[in-house]
Design a protein around this motif. Structure first.
Motif, PDB file in Angstrom:
ATOM      1  N   ILE A  13     -15.965 -14.789  16.027  1.00 36.80           N
ATOM      2  CA  ILE A  13     -15.215 -14.537  17.264  1.00 36.80           C
ATOM      3  C   ILE A  13     -16.116 -14.806  18.465  1.00 36.80           C
ATOM      4  O   ILE A  13     -15.703 -15.430  19.444  1.00 36.80           O
ATOM      5  N   PRO A  49      -1.515  -7.052  18.835  1.00 29.37           N
ATOM      6  CA  PRO A  49      -1.648  -5.594  18.670  1.00 29.37           C
ATOM      7  C   PRO A  49      -0.311  -4.864  18.738  1.00 29.37           C
ATOM      8  O   PRO A  49      -0.147  -3.823  18.105  1.00 29.37           O
ATOM      9  N   ASP A 101      -5.241  -9.085  13.903  1.00 29.70           N
ATOM     10  CA  ASP A 101      -5.700  -9.449  15.245  1.00 29.70           C
ATOM     11  C   ASP A 101      -7.092 -10.074  15.189  1.00 29.70           C
ATOM     12  O   ASP A 101      -7.360 -11.106  15.803  1.00 29.70           O
ATOM     13  N   ARG A 102      -7.985  -9.458  14.415  1.00 28.73           N
ATOM     14  CA  ARG A 102      -9.359  -9.972  14.303  1.00 28.73           C
ATOM     15  C   ARG A 102      -9.364 -11.333  13.590  1.00 28.73           C
ATOM     16  O   ARG A 102     -10.103 -12.243  13.966  1.00 28.73           O
ATOM     17  N   LEU A 103      -8.531 -11.468  12.545  1.00 24.65           N
ATOM     18  CA  LEU A 103      -8.480 -12.743  11.822  1.00 24.65           C
ATOM     19  C   LEU A 103      -8.012 -13.861  12.743  1.00 24.65           C
ATOM     20  O   LEU A 103      -8.564 -14.966  12.738  1.00 24.65           O
ATOM     21  N   LEU A 135      -0.469   4.808  10.483  1.00 25.28           N
ATOM     22  CA  LEU A 135      -1.902   4.609  10.244  1.00 25.28           C
ATOM     23  C   LEU A 135      -2.130   3.313   9.469  1.00 25.28           C
ATOM     24  O   LEU A 135      -2.970   2.481   9.828  1.00 25.28           O
ATOM     25  N   THR A 136      -1.348   3.143   8.398  1.00 33.18           N
ATOM     26  CA  THR A 136      -1.491   1.958   7.558  1.00 33.18           C
ATOM     27  C   THR A 136      -1.180   0.690   8.349  1.00 33.18           C
ATOM     28  O   THR A 136      -1.932  -0.290   8.314  1.00 33.18           O
ATOM     29  N   LEU A 160     -16.441 -10.565  10.954  1.00 33.59           N
ATOM     30  CA  LEU A 160     -15.803 -11.616  11.757  1.00 33.59           C
ATOM     31  C   LEU A 160     -16.421 -11.773  13.140  1.00 33.59           C
ATOM     32  O   LEU A 160     -16.174 -12.759  13.824  1.00 33.59           O
ATOM     33  N   VAL A 209       1.413   8.501   8.018  1.00 32.89           N
ATOM     34  CA  VAL A 209       0.736   7.601   7.071  1.00 32.89           C
ATOM     35  C   VAL A 209       1.197   6.154   7.301  1.00 32.89           C
ATOM     36  O   VAL A 209       0.381   5.226   7.293  1.00 32.89           O
ATOM     37  N   LYS A 231      -5.891  -7.582  27.552  1.00 33.23           N
ATOM     38  CA  LYS A 231      -4.704  -7.084  26.869  1.00 33.23           C
ATOM     39  C   LYS A 231      -3.864  -6.301  27.878  1.00 33.23           C
ATOM     40  O   LYS A 231      -3.323  -5.249  27.575  1.00 33.23           O
ATOM     41  N   LEU A 270       0.819  -1.201   0.000  1.00 35.01           N
ATOM     42  CA  LEU A 270       0.000   0.000   0.000  1.00 35.01           C
ATOM     43  C   LEU A 270       0.861   1.262   0.000  1.00 35.01           C
ATOM     44  O   LEU A 270       0.614   2.197  -0.766  1.00 35.01           O
ATOM     45  N   ALA A 314      -3.872  -0.199  10.865  1.00 36.91           N
ATOM     46  CA  ALA A 314      -5.081  -0.765  10.258  1.00 36.91           C
ATOM     47  C   ALA A 314      -4.882  -2.249   9.957  1.00 36.91           C
ATOM     48  O   ALA A 314      -5.726  -3.088  10.285  1.00 36.91           O
ATOM     49  N   PHE A 315      -3.736  -2.591   9.355  1.00 37.55           N
ATOM     50  CA  PHE A 315      -3.527  -4.000   8.987  1.00 37.55           C
ATOM     51  C   PHE A 315      -3.289  -4.876  10.216  1.00 37.55           C
ATOM     52  O   PHE A 315      -3.666  -6.047  10.223  1.00 37.55           O
ATOM     53  N   THR A 325      -4.761  -4.464  13.073  1.00 34.92           N
ATOM     54  CA  THR A 325      -6.089  -4.732  13.625  1.00 34.92           C
ATOM     55  C   THR A 325      -6.775  -5.844  12.841  1.00 34.92           C
ATOM     56  O   THR A 325      -7.414  -6.729  13.421  1.00 34.92           O
ATOM     57  N   VAL A 326      -6.620  -5.813  11.502  1.00 35.70           N
ATOM     58  CA  VAL A 326      -7.201  -6.889  10.684  1.00 35.70           C
ATOM     59  C   VAL A 326      -6.581  -8.228  11.084  1.00 35.70           C
ATOM     60  O   VAL A 326      -7.291  -9.224  11.294  1.00 35.70           O
ATOM     61  N   VAL A 357     -14.507  -5.387   8.566  1.00 36.08           N
ATOM     62  CA  VAL A 357     -13.841  -6.603   9.033  1.00 36.08           C
ATOM     63  C   VAL A 357     -14.446  -7.053  10.357  1.00 36.08           C
ATOM     64  O   VAL A 357     -14.799  -8.225  10.550  1.00 36.08           O
ATOM     65  N   GLN A 358     -14.620  -6.092  11.254  1.00 31.05           N
ATOM     66  CA  GLN A 358     -15.169  -6.426  12.575  1.00 31.05           C
ATOM     67  C   GLN A 358     -16.585  -6.980  12.442  1.00 31.05           C
ATOM     68  O   GLN A 358     -16.924  -7.994  13.049  1.00 31.05           O
ATOM     69  N   LEU A 384      -7.103   8.347   4.137  1.00 30.06           N
ATOM     70  CA  LEU A 384      -6.732   7.005   4.601  1.00 30.06           C
ATOM     71  C   LEU A 384      -7.444   6.659   5.902  1.00 30.06           C
ATOM     72  O   LEU A 384      -7.901   5.527   6.086  1.00 30.06           O
ATOM     73  N   LEU A 405     -12.077  -1.363   8.581  1.00 27.97           N
ATOM     74  CA  LEU A 405     -11.989  -2.103   9.848  1.00 27.97           C
ATOM     75  C   LEU A 405     -13.378  -2.386  10.408  1.00 27.97           C
ATOM     76  O   LEU A 405     -13.621  -3.466  10.962  1.00 27.97           O
ATOM     77  N   LEU A 409      -4.264  13.228   2.390  1.00 28.31           N
ATOM     78  CA  LEU A 409      -4.030  11.789   2.279  1.00 28.31           C
ATOM     79  C   LEU A 409      -4.277  11.107   3.624  1.00 28.31           C
ATOM     80  O   LEU A 409      -4.886  10.031   3.676  1.00 28.31           O
ATOM     81  N   VAL A 410      -3.817  11.746   4.695  1.00 27.30           N
ATOM     82  CA  VAL A 410      -4.009  11.178   6.032  1.00 27.30           C
ATOM     83  C   VAL A 410      -5.501  11.073   6.339  1.00 27.30           C
ATOM     84  O   VAL A 410      -5.990  10.051   6.833  1.00 27.30           O
ATOM     85  N   PHE A 464      -9.604   3.397   6.131  1.00 31.24           N
ATOM     86  CA  PHE A 464      -9.235   2.337   7.087  1.00 31.24           C
ATOM     87  C   PHE A 464     -10.342   2.148   8.118  1.00 31.24           C
ATOM     88  O   PHE A 464     -10.667   1.025   8.490  1.00 31.24           O
TER      89      PHE A 464
END
Lengths: 213, 189
Positions: free
Chosen positions: B35, A107, A88-90, A78-79, B31, A75, B115, A59, A82-83, A85-86, B27-28, B16, B24, B12-13, B20
């Motif tokens: 879970i 995490p 972790d959930r998977l 942030l990127t 899934l 950036v 955690k 990315l 995000a991945f 977290t994905v 995804v949550q 994004l 997310l 961009l920030v 994201f």
């Protein structure tokens, strides 16, 4: 553009041994120490890092033309977050036991320096294929180092190798305890420091020998 | 020096973050059922350890609240297991609390999700520490002490993890008190 910097193949090969993230760059030491008391933990961590690093590198490489120098770290973070977290959930959905065993260390991949280093060194400057093969090479190097440490710790600490997944007893369970009993210290944090220290020493020793020859 | 437009610089920030965030959430959402099913399986498998004498568990009829009934081999109720959650030191803690059939005594405590700080707070999952809760009467709230417990309703905190210890105890106390009210009011079958 394709002429500057190492090629995809060079990036891939360098990640494994010559620029091994753990043994040469000494990055990502927190997971290296924390999850290497079993091979299962080490390999799950490697898989998660591979996923996060590959996604983040690709990315970042795709959007590298739009990055503002003073906002690039933001950036990257942030990127990566995000991945992670994905990932972790998977893990929680498909590998619940490992997710519980690794707990907060998944995490914590967000702050694994290997990933932000690769984004900065490779992905923000080079094309998608180079960034991807760099991610795979570095992750394999990370996995190799974790696997080495986990092999020593699990065999000496539990007498098994992949004990939970494959049930391999390297040291037969029938050996009487007065001949050999598991080294509990290898399972605990000091075992990680001892093994990593010896492994880093061995790597440096081999490097010095190669240079002399 | 050229005047900078911060919003334009940060497009961009911002973009994004929105992408994201949306991704997310997706995804949550996709899934979560899996879970939750994993957690339910974990919960049910812990019931024999949380309530002595029980061999299996099932969801009890408790109106809005979620309560599990622990059953012995003959199908008689041997106790209850209540899920409880709340803020820990780092993130949400999810606990399971085992109680005897009358709700008068805690029979066990299990940490379903945490955690907390590795090496300090995550010792709340250690069996030796959790076992302090077993056998505590529920008529008085449990009190955390930093030294050796003296009164029967006291437990000892984990060194270096007072907040985690306090959180677990506060969550357990609140959940047990609510359960006792519900059970006395006849809301749980």
């Amino acid at each position: 553009m394709s002429n500057d910097g190492p090629t995809p193949l060079e990036r891939f090969v360098q990640g494994i041994i010559p620029e091994n993230p753990v043994l040469r760059q000494v990055l990502g030491i927190c997971p290296t120490l924390a999850v290497t008391n079993t091979m299962e933990g080490a390999m799950t961590m490697t898989g998660a890092v591979l996923f996060v690093l590959a996604c983040a590198n690709v990315l970042i490489s795709l959007i590298r033309g739009m990055l503002k120098p003073h906002l690039r770290i933001l950036v990257f973070t942030l990127t990566i977050a995000a991945f992670v977290t994905v990932a972790d959930r998977l893990l929680a959905a498909f590998m619940y036991d490992m997710s519980k065993q690794l707990g907060p260390y998944i995490p914590l991949i967000i702050v694994n320096c290997i990933i932000i280093a690769r984004c900065e060194i490779c992905a923000a400057k080079q094309g998608v294929w180079t960034a991807f093969s760099d991610a795979v090479g570095q992750s394999l190097g990370f996995g190799l180092a974790l696997g080495c440490i986990a092999t020593v710790r699990e065999v000496l600490g539990f007498g098994t190798w992949f004990g939970k997944w494959l049930g391999w007893h390297v040291i037969p369970a029938s050996i009487p305890t007065d001949v050999w009993s598991p080294w509990v210290i290898m399972v605990l944090p000091p075992g990680a420091f001892l093994t990593l220290g010896l492994l880093l020493g061995a790597t440096n020793w081999m490097t010095a020998r190669t240079k002399k020859a | 020096m050229k005047k900078q437009n911060y919003i334009a610089d940060a497009w961009l920030v911002i973009l994004l973050s929105l992408l994201f965030g949306g991704g997310l959430a997706g995804v949550q959402a996709s899934l979560k059922p899996r879970i939750d099913a994993n957690k339910l399986g974990d919960t049910l498998s812990q019931i024999p350890a949380l309530v002595p004498g029980s061999t299996r568990g099932e969801k009890a009829d408790a109106g809005e609240a979620v309560v599990y009934k622990a059953l012995d081999a003959a199908g008689a109720t041997t106790g209850w297991v209540i899920p409880a959650s709340g803020q820990g030191f780092a993130d949400r803690l999810e606990l399971l609390i085992g109680l005897d059939a009358t709700g008068g005594r805690i029979t066990g405590l299990y940490v379903l999700d945490q955690k907390e700080t590795p090496g300090l707070g995550d010792n709340i999952t250690a069996k030796a520490w959790r076992d302090q809760y077993a056998g505590k009467a529920t008529d008085k709230p449990i009190v955390v002490r930093k030294t050796k417990p003296e009164a029967p309703n006291e437990i000892q905190a984990i060194t270096g993890a007072t907040i985690s210890s306090d959180s677990v105890t506060a969550i357990a106390n609140a959940a047990v008190a609510k359960f006792r009210t519900d059970l006395a009011g006849g809301g749980i079958h």
